[in-house]
Each structure stands twice: as structure tokens, then as C-alpha cells.
Motif scaffolding. Structure first.
Motif, PDB file in Angstrom:
ATOM      1  N   LYS A   1     -62.740 -36.520  11.991  1.00  9.22           N
ATOM      2  CA  LYS A   1     -62.003 -37.780  12.096  1.00  9.22           C
ATOM      3  C   LYS A   1     -60.903 -37.849  11.041  1.00  9.22           C
ATOM      4  O   LYS A   1     -59.763 -38.247  11.340  1.00  9.22           O
ATOM      5  CB  LYS A   1     -62.954 -38.969  11.936  1.00  9.22           C
ATOM      6  CG  LYS A   1     -62.270 -40.324  12.061  1.00  9.22           C
ATOM      7  CD  LYS A   1     -63.260 -41.464  11.875  1.00  9.22           C
ATOM      8  CE  LYS A   1     -62.557 -42.813  11.957  1.00  9.22           C
ATOM      9  NZ  LYS A   1     -63.503 -43.943  11.735  1.00  9.22           N
ATOM     10  N   GLU A   2     -61.234 -37.482   9.812  1.00  8.54           N
ATOM     11  CA  GLU A   2     -60.249 -37.507   8.727  1.00  8.54           C
ATOM     12  C   GLU A   2     -59.101 -36.539   8.991  1.00  8.54           C
ATOM     13  O   GLU A   2     -57.930 -36.847   8.739  1.00  8.54           O
ATOM     14  CB  GLU A   2     -60.934 -37.163   7.394  1.00  8.54           C
ATOM     15  CG  GLU A   2     -61.908 -38.234   6.900  1.00  8.54           C
ATOM     16  CD  GLU A   2     -62.764 -37.758   5.746  1.00  8.54           C
ATOM     17  OE1 GLU A   2     -63.191 -38.599   4.942  1.00  8.54           O
ATOM     18  OE2 GLU A   2     -63.018 -36.534   5.650  1.00  8.54           O
ATOM     19  N   LEU A   3     -59.448 -35.374   9.534  1.00  9.26           N
ATOM     20  CA  LEU A   3     -58.426 -34.376   9.832  1.00  9.26           C
ATOM     21  C   LEU A   3     -57.493 -34.855  10.943  1.00  9.26           C
ATOM     22  O   LEU A   3     -56.270 -34.679  10.864  1.00  9.26           O
ATOM     23  CB  LEU A   3     -59.089 -33.056  10.225  1.00  9.26           C
ATOM     24  CG  LEU A   3     -58.161 -31.869  10.496  1.00  9.26           C
ATOM     25  CD1 LEU A   3     -57.298 -31.569   9.263  1.00  9.26           C
ATOM     26  CD2 LEU A   3     -58.971 -30.631  10.884  1.00  9.26           C
ATOM     27  N   SER A   4     -58.059 -35.475  11.947  1.00 11.81           N
ATOM     28  CA  SER A   4     -57.250 -36.007  13.048  1.00 11.81           C
ATOM     29  C   SER A   4     -56.290 -37.083  12.558  1.00 11.81           C
ATOM     30  O   SER A   4     -55.125 -37.131  12.972  1.00 11.81           O
ATOM     31  CB  SER A   4     -58.152 -36.583  14.148  1.00 11.81           C
ATOM     32  OG  SER A   4     -58.944 -35.571  14.728  1.00 11.81           O
ATOM     33  N   GLU A   5     -56.765 -37.930  11.674  1.00 12.81           N
ATOM     34  CA  GLU A   5     -55.911 -38.985  11.117  1.00 12.81           C
ATOM     35  C   GLU A   5     -54.776 -38.395  10.287  1.00 12.81           C
ATOM     36  O   GLU A   5     -53.641 -38.877  10.337  1.00 12.81           O
ATOM     37  CB  GLU A   5     -56.756 -39.941  10.272  1.00 12.81           C
ATOM     38  CG  GLU A   5     -57.706 -40.813  11.092  1.00 12.81           C
ATOM     39  CD  GLU A   5     -58.591 -41.684  10.222  1.00 12.81           C
ATOM     40  OE1 GLU A   5     -58.560 -41.518   8.974  1.00 12.81           O
ATOM     41  OE2 GLU A   5     -59.330 -42.510  10.779  1.00 12.81           O
ATOM     42  N   LEU A   6     -55.079 -37.336   9.527  1.00 14.98           N
ATOM     43  CA  LEU A   6     -54.054 -36.687   8.707  1.00 14.98           C
ATOM     44  C   LEU A   6     -52.972 -36.078   9.601  1.00 14.98           C
ATOM     45  O   LEU A   6     -51.773 -36.204   9.310  1.00 14.98           O
ATOM     46  CB  LEU A   6     -54.697 -35.606   7.830  1.00 14.98           C
ATOM     47  CG  LEU A   6     -53.783 -34.964   6.781  1.00 14.98           C
ATOM     48  CD1 LEU A   6     -53.399 -35.974   5.702  1.00 14.98           C
ATOM     49  CD2 LEU A   6     -54.469 -33.754   6.149  1.00 14.98           C
ATOM     50  N   LYS A   7     -53.382 -35.441  10.689  1.00 12.44           N
ATOM     51  CA  LYS A   7     -52.417 -34.822  11.600  1.00 12.44           C
ATOM     52  C   LYS A   7     -51.535 -35.868  12.273  1.00 12.44           C
ATOM     53  O   LYS A   7     -50.348 -35.630  12.524  1.00 12.44           O
ATOM     54  CB  LYS A   7     -53.158 -33.998  12.659  1.00 12.44           C
ATOM     55  CG  LYS A   7     -53.772 -32.719  12.108  1.00 12.44           C
ATOM     56  CD  LYS A   7     -54.515 -31.952  13.190  1.00 12.44           C
ATOM     57  CE  LYS A   7     -55.079 -30.643  12.638  1.00 12.44           C
ATOM     58  NZ  LYS A   7     -55.832 -29.877  13.662  1.00 12.44           N
ATOM     59  N   LYS A   8     -52.094 -37.037  12.556  1.00 17.48           N
ATOM     60  CA  LYS A   8     -51.302 -38.119  13.159  1.00 17.48           C
ATOM     61  C   LYS A   8     -50.268 -38.647  12.169  1.00 17.48           C
ATOM     62  O   LYS A   8     -49.141 -38.963  12.546  1.00 17.48           O
ATOM     63  CB  LYS A   8     -52.222 -39.250  13.613  1.00 17.48           C
ATOM     64  CG  LYS A   8     -53.041 -38.933  14.859  1.00 17.48           C
ATOM     65  CD  LYS A   8     -53.942 -40.111  15.215  1.00 17.48           C
ATOM     66  CE  LYS A   8     -54.814 -39.781  16.431  1.00 17.48           C
ATOM     67  NZ  LYS A   8     -55.740 -40.893  16.752  1.00 17.48           N
ATOM     68  N   ARG A   9     -50.661 -38.743  10.919  1.00 12.98           N
ATOM     69  CA  ARG A   9     -49.751 -39.274   9.894  1.00 12.98           C
ATOM     70  C   ARG A   9     -48.652 -38.294   9.536  1.00 12.98           C
ATOM     71  O   ARG A   9     -47.539 -38.692   9.192  1.00 12.98           O
ATOM     72  CB  ARG A   9     -50.540 -39.638   8.640  1.00 12.98           C
ATOM     73  CG  ARG A   9     -51.435 -40.859   8.765  1.00 12.98           C
ATOM     74  CD  ARG A   9     -52.019 -41.231   7.416  1.00 12.98           C
ATOM     75  NE  ARG A   9     -50.961 -41.457   6.436  1.00 12.98           N
ATOM     76  CZ  ARG A   9     -51.153 -41.407   5.118  1.00 12.98           C
ATOM     77  NH1 ARG A   9     -52.337 -41.103   4.626  1.00 12.98           N
ATOM     78  NH2 ARG A   9     -50.145 -41.640   4.291  1.00 12.98           N
ATOM     79  N   PHE A  10     -48.957 -36.985   9.578  1.00 10.05           N
ATOM     80  CA  PHE A  10     -47.994 -35.954   9.178  1.00 10.05           C
ATOM     81  C   PHE A  10     -47.889 -34.906  10.294  1.00 10.05           C
ATOM     82  O   PHE A  10     -48.357 -33.775  10.143  1.00 10.05           O
ATOM     83  CB  PHE A  10     -48.436 -35.299   7.870  1.00 10.05           C
ATOM     84  CG  PHE A  10     -48.615 -36.265   6.730  1.00 10.05           C
ATOM     85  CD1 PHE A  10     -47.530 -36.637   5.937  1.00 10.05           C
ATOM     86  CD2 PHE A  10     -49.858 -36.821   6.445  1.00 10.05           C
ATOM     87  CE1 PHE A  10     -47.687 -37.528   4.887  1.00 10.05           C
ATOM     88  CE2 PHE A  10     -50.027 -37.716   5.394  1.00 10.05           C
ATOM     89  CZ  PHE A  10     -48.938 -38.066   4.614  1.00 10.05           C
ATOM     90  N   PRO A  11     -47.269 -35.284  11.403  1.00 10.22           N
ATOM     91  CA  PRO A  11     -47.262 -34.401  12.580  1.00 10.22           C
ATOM     92  C   PRO A  11     -46.538 -33.077  12.380  1.00 10.22           C
ATOM     93  O   PRO A  11     -46.821 -32.104  13.064  1.00 10.22           O
ATOM     94  CB  PRO A  11     -46.562 -35.255  13.645  1.00 10.22           C
ATOM     95  CG  PRO A  11     -45.778 -36.268  12.877  1.00 10.22           C
ATOM     96  CD  PRO A  11     -46.574 -36.554  11.650  1.00 10.22           C
ATOM     97  N   GLY A  12     -45.604 -33.004  11.430  1.00 11.94           N
ATOM     98  CA  GLY A  12     -44.867 -31.764  11.225  1.00 11.94           C
ATOM     99  C   GLY A  12     -45.462 -30.842  10.189  1.00 11.94           C
ATOM    100  O   GLY A  12     -44.966 -29.726   9.984  1.00 11.94           O
ATOM    101  N   ALA A  13     -46.534 -31.284   9.541  1.00 16.30           N
ATOM    102  CA  ALA A  13     -47.112 -30.496   8.448  1.00 16.30           C
ATOM    103  C   ALA A  13     -48.063 -29.418   8.968  1.00 16.30           C
ATOM    104  O   ALA A  13     -48.669 -29.565  10.031  1.00 16.30           O
ATOM    105  CB  ALA A  13     -47.851 -31.417   7.484  1.00 16.30           C
ATOM    106  N   LEU A  14     -48.181 -28.351   8.196  1.00 12.62           N
ATOM    107  CA  LEU A  14     -49.162 -27.315   8.482  1.00 12.62           C
ATOM    108  C   LEU A  14     -50.432 -27.616   7.694  1.00 12.62           C
ATOM    109  O   LEU A  14     -50.392 -28.266   6.655  1.00 12.62           O
ATOM    110  CB  LEU A  14     -48.609 -25.945   8.096  1.00 12.62           C
ATOM    111  CG  LEU A  14     -47.381 -25.481   8.887  1.00 12.62           C
ATOM    112  CD1 LEU A  14     -46.778 -24.240   8.242  1.00 12.62           C
ATOM    113  CD2 LEU A  14     -47.743 -25.197  10.337  1.00 12.62           C
ATOM    114  N   MET A  15     -51.565 -27.147   8.211  1.00 16.30           N
ATOM    115  CA  MET A  15     -52.861 -27.388   7.588  1.00 16.30           C
ATOM    116  C   MET A  15     -53.546 -26.047   7.334  1.00 16.30           C
ATOM    117  O   MET A  15     -53.496 -25.152   8.186  1.00 16.30           O
ATOM    118  CB  MET A  15     -53.745 -28.242   8.508  1.00 16.30           C
ATOM    119  CG  MET A  15     -53.062 -29.474   9.095  1.00 16.30           C
ATOM    120  SD  MET A  15     -53.146 -30.868   7.961  1.00 16.30           S
ATOM    121  CE  MET A  15     -52.079 -32.065   8.791  1.00 16.30           C
TER     122      MET A  15
END
Length: 203
Positions: free
Chosen positions: A164-178
Motif C-alpha cells: 500500500k505504501e509503495l503504491s501511494e509513493l508511485k502515485k505521488r511521484f509517477p516519474g521516479a524510479l524505485m
């Protein structure tokens, strides 16, 4: 498939005046708040366990370290050379105030004046995505970057987040790599992304 097939340490420099002089070499500068996993990521990307020294004491590294790397495209057999530049970690509170001021002055001068840098890689600990210091660094990069330079944001230690936390991070920073160094998640995507940016710059 894109991978890094060779890498080795070149030299260390305390400031831009003592940096390598090759003006035609593409450089990828890695920068991060101390203890964000920068050295570990460099080792993971290059498949070298001790290419970049992982310090047990955050903020200990104060030199700018240079590494020659060779990318290879396994489909086309094309190769591309570059330098990875490991910048000292910023914002470590236990460094003496006078040294910290001089150290960070050298860093900002280097970032603004080192024209060989084609890519700035800004690493952010995924558990602390909203720190003021990272916002300041991002703002400074956008201020000094020239049209032929790129900024790549990478969130580290994603294995520390639940789904859930990872999904939220990806939504907030769509252009970032993880990335997760320990799980090698996202490593191949970073190598390919850096290669594509450097390749497009060469053409």
C-alpha cells in the motif's frame, strides 16, 4: 538487455579544480542525503561488491569519487563508456559546522560548474520522501541544470515499504524510479534508463 559489463575506480578529488579534465566524457553524478544507500546502489548497478566503499559512519565520505563504467547493449552489441561520480552525502548533522559549510560549498560549486555531468541522479530514502533537504536539492538542481543535462529521481530501500505504501509513493511521484539493493528490484530499469539518456545525448 542493457547491463554494465565493466567498472573500476579512477580517482578522488576534494573539489572541481582537482577533478579529471576529460571534457568529452559523459558523467553521471550520484547524490543523496547521508545513509540513503548511495554506495550500495553503485555497487549493485556495477555488480561489484566493493567498488564504492560503504561507510559504517554516515557522512564520513568527503571526497568526490570517480569510476569508469562500460555499458553494453546485448541485442546490438553496442557499448557506451561513462563516468559515475559519487558525490559526498549531504546534510549530515554531526559534521563540524565550519567543515560542513566548506564541504557543501564545494558540492554546490561542483554541481553548478561541472559541465561534463550529463545526468544528476538524486537518491531519496522512500521512507522519508518529504524532507526539506531533498526538496532543496531538487529545487537547486532544477535551477542550475542546463538543457543538455537530466535529473533522475530514484527512491531507495523500497523493500522497507508495504504494498500500500509503495503504491501511494508511485502515485505521488509517477516519474521516479524505485529500487531495492537487497532485493535487486528496479536495478535493471535504472541501468537501462541511464544508458538511454546517455545514448540520446551522444546522437
Amino acid at each position: 538487455m542493457i547491463e554494465i559489463i565493466d567498472s573500476f575506480f579512477v580517482t578522488s578529488a576534494p573539489n572541481i579544480r582537482l577533478a579529471p579534465e576529460n571534457e568529452y566524457q559523459n558523467e553521471v553524478a550520484f547524490m543523496a542525503r547521508s545513509n540513503t544507500g548511495k554506495s550500495s546502489l553503485l555497487n549493485t548497478l556495477t555488480k561489484r561488491k566493493s567498488l564504492a566503499k560503504v561507510s559504517a559512519t554516515p557522512g564520513k565520505t568527503r571526497l568526490i569519487n570517480y569510476f569508469d563504467v562500460m555499458f553494453a547493449d546485448r541485442e546490438t552489441n553496442e557499448r557506451l563508456s561513462a563516468k559515475f561520480v559519487d558525490l559526498p552525502g549531504f546534510g549530515y548533522a554531526k559534521v563540524a559546522k565550519s567543515l560542513k559549510t566548506d564541504w557543501e560549498s564545494n558540492l554546490t560549486n561542483f554541481i553548478a560548474d561541472r559541465k561534463q555531468i550529463r545526468i544528476f541522479v538524486h537518491l531519496i530514502d522512500c521512507r522519508h520522501p518529504d524532507l526539506e533537504i531533498d526538496a532543496s536539492v531538487n529545487s537547486y538542481l532544477n535551477e542550475v541544470c542546463t538543457p543538455d543535462q537530466n535529473i533522475v529521481t530514484i527512491f531507495t530501500k523500497i523493500d522497507k515499504l508495504n504494498q500500500k505504501e509503495l503504491s501511494e509513493l508511485k502515485k505521488r511521484f509517477p516519474g521516479a524510479l524505485m529500487v531495492s539493493n537487497s532485493k535487486r528490484k528496479g536495478v535493471d530499469a535504472i541501468v537501462e534508463h541511464l544508458y538511454r539518456l546517455l545514448k540520446s545525448d551522444d546522437q
